[in-house]
Design a protein around this motif. Structure first.
Motif, PDB file in Angstrom:
ATOM      1  N   VAL A   1      30.848  37.184 113.296  1.00 23.95           N
ATOM      2  CA  VAL A   1      30.952  35.746 113.012  1.00 23.95           C
ATOM      3  C   VAL A   1      29.613  35.024 113.115  1.00 23.95           C
ATOM      4  CG1 VAL A   1      33.373  35.644 113.712  1.00 23.95           C
ATOM      5  CG2 VAL A   1      31.601  35.046 115.362  1.00 23.95           C
ATOM      6  N   SER A   2      28.581  35.704 113.655  1.00 24.97           N
ATOM      7  CA  SER A   2      27.287  35.040 113.854  1.00 24.97           C
ATOM      8  C   SER A   2      26.221  35.450 112.857  1.00 24.97           C
ATOM      9  CB  SER A   2      26.755  35.347 115.252  1.00 24.97           C
ATOM     10  OG  SER A   2      27.596  34.869 116.222  1.00 24.97           O
ATOM     11  N   ARG A   3      26.546  36.253 111.905  1.00 28.25           N
ATOM     12  CA  ARG A   3      25.520  36.815 111.033  1.00 28.25           C
ATOM     13  C   ARG A   3      24.642  35.763 110.368  1.00 28.25           C
ATOM     14  NH1 ARG A   3      30.324  36.878 108.823  1.00 28.25           N
ATOM     15  NH2 ARG A   3      30.620  36.249 106.675  1.00 28.25           N
ATOM     16  N   ARG A   4      25.150  34.557 110.149  1.00 29.48           N
ATOM     17  CA  ARG A   4      24.359  33.505 109.496  1.00 29.48           C
ATOM     18  C   ARG A   4      23.621  32.614 110.487  1.00 29.48           C
ATOM     19  NH1 ARG A   4      28.391  30.310 106.341  1.00 29.48           N
ATOM     20  NH2 ARG A   4      26.707  28.815 106.489  1.00 29.48           N
ATOM     21  N   ALA A   5      23.928  32.726 111.763  1.00 27.41           N
ATOM     22  CA  ALA A   5      23.351  31.786 112.723  1.00 27.41           C
ATOM     23  C   ALA A   5      22.932  32.466 114.023  1.00 27.41           C
ATOM     24  CB  ALA A   5      24.359  30.693 113.014  1.00 27.41           C
ATOM     25  N   LEU A   6      22.504  33.717 113.931  1.00 24.23           N
ATOM     26  CA  LEU A   6      22.177  34.474 115.137  1.00 24.23           C
ATOM     27  C   LEU A   6      21.072  33.812 115.958  1.00 24.23           C
ATOM     28  CD1 LEU A   6      23.375  36.899 116.435  1.00 24.23           C
ATOM     29  CD2 LEU A   6      21.743  38.340 115.262  1.00 24.23           C
ATOM     30  N   LEU A   7      20.141  33.139 115.320  1.00 32.06           N
ATOM     31  CA  LEU A   7      19.052  32.468 116.029  1.00 32.06           C
ATOM     32  C   LEU A   7      19.580  31.459 117.047  1.00 32.06           C
ATOM     33  CD1 LEU A   7      15.983  31.881 116.303  1.00 32.06           C
ATOM     34  CD2 LEU A   7      16.269  30.187 114.504  1.00 32.06           C
ATOM     35  N   PHE A   8      20.632  30.759 116.703  1.00 32.74           N
ATOM     36  CA  PHE A   8      21.208  29.756 117.607  1.00 32.74           C
ATOM     37  C   PHE A   8      22.272  30.340 118.533  1.00 32.74           C
ATOM     38  CE2 PHE A   8      19.851  27.315 113.849  1.00 32.74           C
ATOM     39  CZ  PHE A   8      18.951  26.465 114.463  1.00 32.74           C
ATOM     40  N   THR A   9      22.822  31.473 118.146  1.00 33.51           N
ATOM     41  CA  THR A   9      23.939  32.041 118.891  1.00 33.51           C
ATOM     42  C   THR A   9      23.550  32.475 120.297  1.00 33.51           C
ATOM     43  OG1 THR A   9      24.965  32.774 116.840  1.00 33.51           O
ATOM     44  CG2 THR A   9      25.738  33.824 118.842  1.00 33.51           C
ATOM     45  N   ILE A  10      22.426  33.137 120.448  1.00 37.44           N
ATOM     46  CA  ILE A  10      22.037  33.672 121.753  1.00 37.44           C
ATOM     47  C   ILE A  10      21.780  32.551 122.769  1.00 37.44           C
ATOM     48  CG2 ILE A  10      20.378  35.116 122.993  1.00 37.44           C
ATOM     49  CD1 ILE A  10      22.379  36.598 121.037  1.00 37.44           C
ATOM     50  N   PRO A  11      20.973  31.514 122.456  1.00 35.83           N
ATOM     51  CA  PRO A  11      20.807  30.445 123.451  1.00 35.83           C
ATOM     52  C   PRO A  11      22.129  29.738 123.791  1.00 35.83           C
ATOM     53  CG  PRO A  11      19.190  30.215 121.686  1.00 35.83           C
ATOM     54  CD  PRO A  11      20.127  31.313 121.301  1.00 35.83           C
ATOM     55  N   LEU A  12      22.985  29.552 122.797  1.00 36.10           N
ATOM     56  CA  LEU A  12      24.284  28.937 123.071  1.00 36.10           C
ATOM     57  C   LEU A  12      25.156  29.856 123.923  1.00 36.10           C
ATOM     58  CD1 LEU A  12      25.185  27.223 119.674  1.00 36.10           C
ATOM     59  CD2 LEU A  12      24.640  26.101 121.842  1.00 36.10           C
ATOM     60  N   ALA A  13      25.020  31.169 123.725  1.00 31.23           N
ATOM     61  CA  ALA A  13      25.781  32.120 124.543  1.00 31.23           C
ATOM     62  C   ALA A  13      25.355  32.030 126.006  1.00 31.23           C
ATOM     63  CB  ALA A  13      25.607  33.541 124.015  1.00 31.23           C
ATOM     64  N   VAL A  14      24.072  31.875 126.238  1.00 26.58           N
ATOM     65  CA  VAL A  14      23.587  31.717 127.611  1.00 26.58           C
ATOM     66  C   VAL A  14      24.173  30.447 128.224  1.00 26.58           C
ATOM     67  CG1 VAL A  14      21.528  31.317 129.037  1.00 26.58           C
ATOM     68  CG2 VAL A  14      21.486  33.060 127.229  1.00 26.58           C
ATOM     69  N   LEU A  15      24.149  29.370 127.460  1.00 26.49           N
ATOM     70  CA  LEU A  15      24.741  28.115 127.927  1.00 26.49           C
ATOM     71  C   LEU A  15      26.242  28.291 128.182  1.00 26.49           C
ATOM     72  CD1 LEU A  15      24.434  25.089 128.538  1.00 26.49           C
ATOM     73  CD2 LEU A  15      24.800  24.669 126.101  1.00 26.49           C
ATOM     74  N   GLY A  16      26.920  28.986 127.279  1.00 27.32           N
ATOM     75  CA  GLY A  16      28.351  29.251 127.451  1.00 27.32           C
ATOM     76  C   GLY A  16      28.630  30.073 128.693  1.00 27.32           C
ATOM     77  N   PHE A  17      27.786  31.054 128.974  1.00 23.66           N
ATOM     78  CA  PHE A  17      27.940  31.862 130.180  1.00 23.66           C
ATOM     79  C   PHE A  17      27.820  30.987 131.428  1.00 23.66           C
ATOM     80  CE2 PHE A  17      26.071  34.321 133.633  1.00 23.66           C
ATOM     81  CZ  PHE A  17      27.020  35.309 133.785  1.00 23.66           C
ATOM     82  N   VAL A  18      26.853  30.073 131.412  1.00 26.32           N
ATOM     83  CA  VAL A  18      26.680  29.154 132.548  1.00 26.32           C
ATOM     84  C   VAL A  18      27.926  28.284 132.707  1.00 26.32           C
ATOM     85  CG1 VAL A  18      25.348  27.174 133.403  1.00 26.32           C
ATOM     86  CG2 VAL A  18      24.164  29.178 132.455  1.00 26.32           C
TER      87      VAL A  18
END
Length: 189
Positions: free
Chosen positions: A164-181
């Motif tokens: 689901v992230s193939r078009r927006a991987l650049l933004f996905t990882i920082p948001l994932a870190v925020l989501g983990f927090v």
């Protein structure tokens, strides 16, 4: 929205319980995934033509209705107590549905509206899947969870996140870190 959102919530809650009950692990584990519910709210609002306030309200309504629908399904299918639908833990899940519905309802709207936030919004589904995968990875080895089950579920969540992230991987990882927090702050770990 007044019809679609509650109906989507009824379906999500009921089908989620059926999924957990009848689909074997590790795929069955997706039924216990907060991320999957958040992605469902995102998809409903992205596919709709609701404005921003209606998208947020619709996603919140969908997730809040899904909680008692889940417990209703449990009562109908395996004779669980119907009182679980309004027990304190159900109310906590509904409160989390309000928060997740606000974020993912707005995200679903922004993902279909051209603008600066569109790519960030498109990254939300993958990021929540990655965040939950990180939590599953931390559970590996915990006596309550074992090793194999969290690792298998994390692998599925990561695979879904990549798809689901193939078009927006650049933004996905920082948001994932925020989501983990955020998951950690809510005690979801």
């Amino acid at each position: 929205m007044i019809v679609v959102a509650p109906l989507a919530g009824l379906l999500l809650g009921f089908l989620d319980f059926v999924w957990i009950k009848y689909v074997p692990f590790p795929l069955g584990g997706l039924g216990n995934s907060m991320a999957v519910w958040a992605v469902a709210a995102f998809l409903v609002t992205r596919r709709s033509r609701w404005n921003l306030p209606a998208s947020v309200i619709g996603a919140v309504m969908m997730l809040v209705v899904a909680v008692p629908a889940y417990y209703l399904a449990a009562a109908l299918i395996q004779n669980d107590e119907l009182s679980q639908a309004y027990a304190s833990y159900a109310l906590i899940w509904m409160a989390l549905g309000v928060v997740a519905g606000g974020i993912f309802g707005a995200g679903g709207y922004l993902a279909r509206v051209p603008g600066r936030l569109q790519r960030v919004a498109v990254a939300l589904p993958g990021s929540v899947l990655f965040a939950e995968a990180a939590i599953e990875l931390l559970r590996a080895g915990d006596p309550s969870y074992g090793v194999a089950e969290p690792l298998m579920l994390a692998a599925i969540l990561i695979a879904l996140g990549v798809v689901v992230s193939r078009r927006a991987l650049l933004f996905t990882i920082p948001l994932a870190v925020l989501g983990f927090v955020v998951f950690s702050l809510t005690g979801f770990r």
